[in-house]
Design a protein around this motif. Structure first.
Motif, PDB file in Angstrom:
ATOM      1  N   GLY A 119       0.891  -1.136  -0.010  1.00 58.06           N
ATOM      2  CA  GLY A 119       0.043  -0.006   0.060  1.00 58.06           C
ATOM      3  C   GLY A 119       0.624   1.228  -0.036  1.00 58.06           C
ATOM      4  O   GLY A 119       0.232   2.407  -0.110  1.00 58.06           O
ATOM      5  N   GLN A 120       2.384   1.251  -0.144  1.00 55.99           N
ATOM      6  CA  GLN A 120       2.863   2.056   0.015  1.00 55.99           C
ATOM      7  C   GLN A 120       2.615   3.236  -1.044  1.00 55.99           C
ATOM      8  O   GLN A 120       2.750   4.614  -0.846  1.00 55.99           O
ATOM      9  CB  GLN A 120       4.660   1.994  -0.215  1.00 55.99           C
ATOM     10  N   GLU A 121       2.402   2.623  -2.404  1.00 53.97           N
ATOM     11  CA  GLU A 121       2.036   3.754  -3.292  1.00 53.97           C
ATOM     12  C   GLU A 121       0.704   4.494  -2.876  1.00 53.97           C
ATOM     13  O   GLU A 121       0.590   5.792  -3.069  1.00 53.97           O
ATOM     14  CB  GLU A 121       1.688   2.904  -4.592  1.00 53.97           C
ATOM     15  N   LEU A 122      -0.180   3.740  -2.445  1.00 50.91           N
ATOM     16  CA  LEU A 122      -1.466   4.016  -2.048  1.00 50.91           C
ATOM     17  C   LEU A 122      -1.321   5.052  -0.919  1.00 50.91           C
ATOM     18  O   LEU A 122      -1.970   6.157  -0.729  1.00 50.91           O
ATOM     19  CB  LEU A 122      -2.330   2.952  -1.489  1.00 50.91           C
ATOM     20  N   LEU A 124      -2.044   8.613  -0.406  1.00 48.57           N
ATOM     21  CA  LEU A 124      -2.819   9.161   0.647  1.00 48.57           C
ATOM     22  C   LEU A 124      -2.254  10.407   1.391  1.00 48.57           C
ATOM     23  O   LEU A 124      -2.953  11.523   1.616  1.00 48.57           O
ATOM     24  CB  LEU A 124      -3.056   8.024   1.727  1.00 48.57           C
ATOM     25  N   TRP A 125      -0.996  10.413   1.559  1.00 47.40           N
ATOM     26  CA  TRP A 125      -0.138  11.255   1.995  1.00 47.40           C
ATOM     27  C   TRP A 125      -0.234  12.573   1.345  1.00 47.40           C
ATOM     28  O   TRP A 125      -0.568  13.879   1.923  1.00 47.40           O
ATOM     29  CB  TRP A 125       1.327  10.986   2.225  1.00 47.40           C
ATOM     30  N   ARG A 126      -0.234  12.309   0.041  1.00 44.61           N
ATOM     31  CA  ARG A 126      -0.194  13.510  -0.896  1.00 44.61           C
ATOM     32  C   ARG A 126      -1.737  14.114  -0.906  1.00 44.61           C
ATOM     33  O   ARG A 126      -1.735  15.067  -1.001  1.00 44.61           O
ATOM     34  CB  ARG A 126       0.213  13.133  -2.369  1.00 44.61           C
ATOM     35  N   GLY A 127      -2.250  13.250  -1.016  1.00 51.20           N
ATOM     36  CA  GLY A 127      -3.956  13.695  -0.775  1.00 51.20           C
ATOM     37  C   GLY A 127      -4.236  14.433   0.281  1.00 51.20           C
ATOM     38  O   GLY A 127      -4.834  15.411   0.395  1.00 51.20           O
ATOM     39  N   GLY A 128      -3.939  13.791   1.398  1.00 52.36           N
ATOM     40  CA  GLY A 128      -3.810  14.389   2.756  1.00 52.36           C
ATOM     41  C   GLY A 128      -3.170  15.752   2.737  1.00 52.36           C
ATOM     42  O   GLY A 128      -3.958  16.765   3.227  1.00 52.36           O
ATOM     43  N   VAL A 129      -1.976  15.990   2.240  1.00 47.50           N
ATOM     44  CA  VAL A 129      -1.284  17.327   2.125  1.00 47.50           C
ATOM     45  C   VAL A 129      -2.306  18.154   1.428  1.00 47.50           C
ATOM     46  O   VAL A 129      -2.520  19.376   2.006  1.00 47.50           O
ATOM     47  CB  VAL A 129      -0.125  17.136   1.725  1.00 47.50           C
TER      48      VAL A 129
END
Ligand code: ATP
Ligand code: MG
Length: 848
Positions: A347-350, A354-359
């Motif tokens: 899920g790292q990619e995800l 998610l991180w990018r999405g979160g930011v």
């Protein structure tokens, strides 16, 4: 100081009944529940790949939780609070009276109500979804990621619900706040203050968070699925390949750990991933690290069933630790290759997504917050400015209102323009009002001064009726009130025909009469309008005797003030006007002239009346004297003349009677009868003479005369008379004794004629300086008031009585009531006989 309670009748407001809103609140609660079901359930069903057991639990959770939370949150608390609002409402508007303190509390509760309900919705949503998530975690072993998503859903639903609940309830309850606003329209609202920019900001924040969370969740879920599909496809392919290899080798190589590790490495199963060979029952035949049984992996039965008996495929097992499980049967055997990949390792990619999405979300959120804040501030700042300006005007009403420098092409701009127009018109109106009030003030001041002057004049001129004083006052007050330097009052003195009298006054100079040597035509002086008129002084001077012109005129103009009373010209005031003096107030001058004319007319009338009265008194005195003298001489004549003759006749008749012989008996008898008649006549004449003017009044005084009179009266009329007189009998001045005798005589005659009385009381009292006489009967009485109004209807007896008493400055009081007898009381000063003809008159009162 507490203001008295206002009534709804006072403010004239329609007061709605809060009960009408109960249904709307219940309906709102149902909508909230429907939203939770309508949004949450499809989302849950769609977003999570649920197996049958999870689905069942999810449905159970929704089945009990939504109604329970709905009943506790949106329904129970709002309705309870609303009940208290209803109770308070009825207390406030009880019997149409509004209690101030209660109204304040009610308004606060009503204003806070939408905020409180919104908070309840948010909390309910968070608690409801939170409890739901907990249940699903415990009972359906949903992974943490999903639990977080459920919680997010609760947050989103709660925020949106709270926002809509707030907006809806605020609009719904606005009519309930209206009557309260009308009761106290000038005081600010008393609820918890929520500034406008906070509301706008909260709206934008809630909408932004909701959008971000919804979109983020959808995209994240979708990305997760895509990743799972990719990993699943890849792992399935590798599993299939391994199964094919094992089928070709006959499974011998599977026993070699190195071989197996090499395969696992090739399949990229991640650190915790593993590949197994299991038989039809799930027992592990090969794999590293070796596990005795497939079930040791902790698969749910449905997953285990698919692995052991389904066609080659992959599955996502979402219990606690989500795993992707691929499986493929080994050809020509009952064995299967099962590959397990832990989703977390792939899920790292995800996760980075998610991180990018979160930011991105956080940045977007921050931007949205900043933007929302700026937007709300920008939107509300002009309104704030407007409010501040209005506040300034309200708190400093004396200052000229400033305009609001807000120029936006929207409603706020319109509002500012309208406000500026309003203030401009207000300012305009205020200017007009100020001018009007200054003008009014000036006019009121003038009117007050005029009224005061007139009042002053009226008071002064009515303070006396003496002609000389009135003349002086009229002249002086006219001079002062009309600010004239000098004037002459020309007038017709009473009862002197066309003779004109002139009275001059001029400020500090002594006032006084002018000697007129030539006649003046006052009618010719009077202006045609018969109103105060300003004329040319020179022209006027030609029509006036030089002595008047010299005393009256001062400059180029003169004021002519006709004094007219009841259309009769009584006189004219001619006053010179100072060169620079303003024209006098004509209305004031006219009012003054009218008052002066009235005062002069009254004084003249009084003068005439006084003269007439003096003449009348003189005449009355003379008449009474004459009357008394004629009565006295008549009485004497009767007594001395007729009485003596009759006595002589009587004696002659006696002599004739004696001289007649017995032969002429019948004639003798006849003479005797005549002689007896003459004797009776002599007696009658004597009595009549006495009654007309009893000589005993002069000889023995009033008291014996009254005794004689009353006895005679009783004998003749058989009416009992009780006479009370002082002991010893005093002698009074002759004129007074005659007066008292005549009054008693007339009173007794009246009683005999009119009263039908049975008893009479007469009381005579003599004090040091006063004598009083009261005659009272118990007869039918009469209407004294009517007699007082129209004395001419009766005879002259009472009028004569009154006249006599008044002549001697006495008081006569006649009282009676029909069927209540009559009481006549008079009192005379003992010096009356000497002061009978002076100016002061006695008092006569008549009472019913
Ligand atoms: N003692 C009395 N009882 C009842 N009525 C009286 C009495 N005295 C006077 N009056 C009424 O008052 C009226 C006025 O009385 P007054 O003596 O002036 O006139 P008069 O007796 O009718 O006539 P006059 O006295 O001229 O012969 C009477 O007509 C009578 O109606
Ligand atoms: Mg009479």
């Amino acid at each position: 100081m507490s203001t008295p309670p206002a009534t709804t009748a006072d403010v004239g407001v329609y007061v709605p009944r809060p009960e009408r809103y109960r249904w709307a609140i219940r309906a709102a609660a149902l909508v909230a529940m429907g939203t939770w079901w309508g949004l949450g359930l499809p989302y849950s069903l769609y977003a999570w790949n649920l197996d049958a057991k999870q689905l069942r639990w999810v449905l159970i959770c929704y089945g009990w939780e939504v109604p329970v939370c709905g009943l506790l949150g949106p329904l129970l608390f709002p309705l309870l609070w609303f009940r208290s609002i209803e109770r308070r409402w009825h207390r406030v508007f009880n019997e149409n009276r509004v209690d101030d303190a209660e109204a304040t509390a009610l308004e606060r509760t009503l204003l806070d109500y939408p905020v409180r309900v919104a908070l309840v919705l948010l909390v309910t949503s968070l608690v409801g979804y939170g409890v739901g998530a907990l249940q699903l975690r415990l009972l359906a072993q949903l992974p943490i990621g999903e639990i977080i998503k459920i919680f997010m859903l609760g947050l989103v639903t709660g925020l949106v619900g709270a926002l809509f609940a707030f907006l809806y309830l605020e609009a719904l309850l606005a009519p309930l706040l209206r009557p309260l606003g009308e009761v106290h329209p000038l005081t600010p609202t008393r609820g918890r203050r929520v500034p406008l920019y906070v509301k706008v900001f909260a709206c934008s924040v809630i909408l932004t968070i909701t959008t971000i969370l919804l979109l983020g969740t959808i995209f994240y879920t979708r990305g997760e699925r895509i990743l799972e599909e990719q990993v699943g496809d890849r792992v399935l392919a590798a599993t299939q390949q391994l199964a094919d290899e094992l089928a070709a080798d006959g499974g011998a190589r599977a026993a070699s750990a190195d071989w197996w590790r090499a395969r696992e490495a090739r399949m990229q199963l991640g650190a915790a991933g593993e590949a197994l060979v299991v038989d039809g029952d799930g027992a592990t035949l090969a794999g590293y690290p070796p596990r005795p049984h497939l079930f040791d992996e902790g698969f749910r039965p449905a997953v285990a069933e698919a692995i052991l008996h389904g066609p080659a495929s992959y599955l996502v097992d979402r219990v606690y630790d989500p795993r992707i499980v691929a499986f493929a049967p080994i050809r020509d055997s009952s064995q299967r290759v099962v590959t397990v990949v832990h989703r977390g390792e792939f899920g790292q990619e995800l996760e980075s997504m998610l991180w990018r999405g979160g930011v991105v979300c956080v940045v977007t959120l921050l931007l949205a917050l900043v933007q929302g804040l700026l937007f709300s501030l920008r939107l509300t700042r002009p309104i704030d400015l407007l409010t501040t300006m209005v506040g300034t005007i309200t708190h400093s009403p004396g200052e000229a209102p400033r305009t609001v420098p807000v120029r936006t092409n929207d409603e706020v701009g319109d509002l500012a323009t309208a406000f500026n127009q309003m203030t401009a018109r207000l300012e305009d109106a205020r200017g007009k009002l100020e001018r009007h009030s200054a003008d009014l003030e000036q006019r009121v001041g003038e009117a007050t001064r005029n009224i005061t002057s007139l009042h002053d004049v009226a008071r002064a001129t009515t303070s006396t009726l003496e002609l000389e004083d009135v003349l002086k006052l009229v002249a002086e007050k006219t001079l002062v009130t009309l600010a004239l330097p000098r004037l002459v009052l020309l007038w017709y003195p009473p009862d002197l025909g066309d003779v004109v009298d002139a009275y001059a006054t001029a400020g500090a100079d002594p006032s006084g009469r002018l000697e007129l040597t030539e006649p003046i035509d006052l009618a010719g002086l009077c202006p045609p309008s018969a109103r105060p008129t300003v004329v040319d002084a020179q022209t006027l001077a030609t029509t006036l005797p030089p002595v008047v012109a010299g005393a009256a005129l001062a400059g180029e103009r003169a004021l002519v003030l006709p004094l007219i009373f009841k259309d009769q010209l009584l006189g004219v005031v001619v006053g010179g006007m100072a060169p620079d003096a303003p024209s006098p107030d004509v209305e004031l001058a006219a009012a003054l002239a009218s008052q002066a004319a009235t005062a002069l007319a009254n004084a003249a009338l009084f003068e005439t009346a006084r003269r007439h009265e003096a003449e009348l008194r003189k005449l009355t005195g003379m008449r009474m004297q004459l009357q008394e003298e004629s009565v006295r001489s008549l009485s004497r004549e009767l007594h001395d003349g007729v009485g003596q003759v009759l006595t002589a006749i009587k004696m002659d008749l006696a002599m004739i009677e004696r001289a007649m012989d017995d032969g002429a008996m019948p004639l003798r008898e006849r003479v005797r009868e005549v002689r007896e008649q003459v004797i009776g006549l002599v007696q009658e004449i004597r009595t009549m003479s006495q009654l007309l003017r009893p000589s005993m009044l002069d000889d023995f005084g009033l008291v014996p005369t009254l005794q004689w009179l009353t006895e005679r009266f009783s004998d003749r009329t058989h009416i009992a008379v009780e006479l009370r007189t002082p002991e010893p009998a005093p002698r009074l001045p002759g004129a007074i004794e005659v007066l008292l005798y005549r009054v008693t005589q007339e009173a007794l005659t009246n009683i005999m004629k009119h009263a039908q009385a049975r008893h009479i009381e007469i009381e005579l009292r003599v004090d040091a300086d006063e004598v009083t006489l009261a005659i009272e009967d118990d007869g039918v009485g009469f209407d004294v008031e009517r007699f007082r109004r129209t004395p001419a209807v009766g005879g002259v007896g009472l009028l004569g009585m009154r006249e006599r008493v008044a002549y001697y400055n006495g008081r006569l009081d006649i009282r009676s009531r029909p069927a209540g007898g009559v009481r006549i009381a008079l009192s005379l000063p003992l010096d009356a006989a000497s002061s009978g003809s002076d100016g002061s008159r006695g008092r006569v009162t008549l009472a019913g």
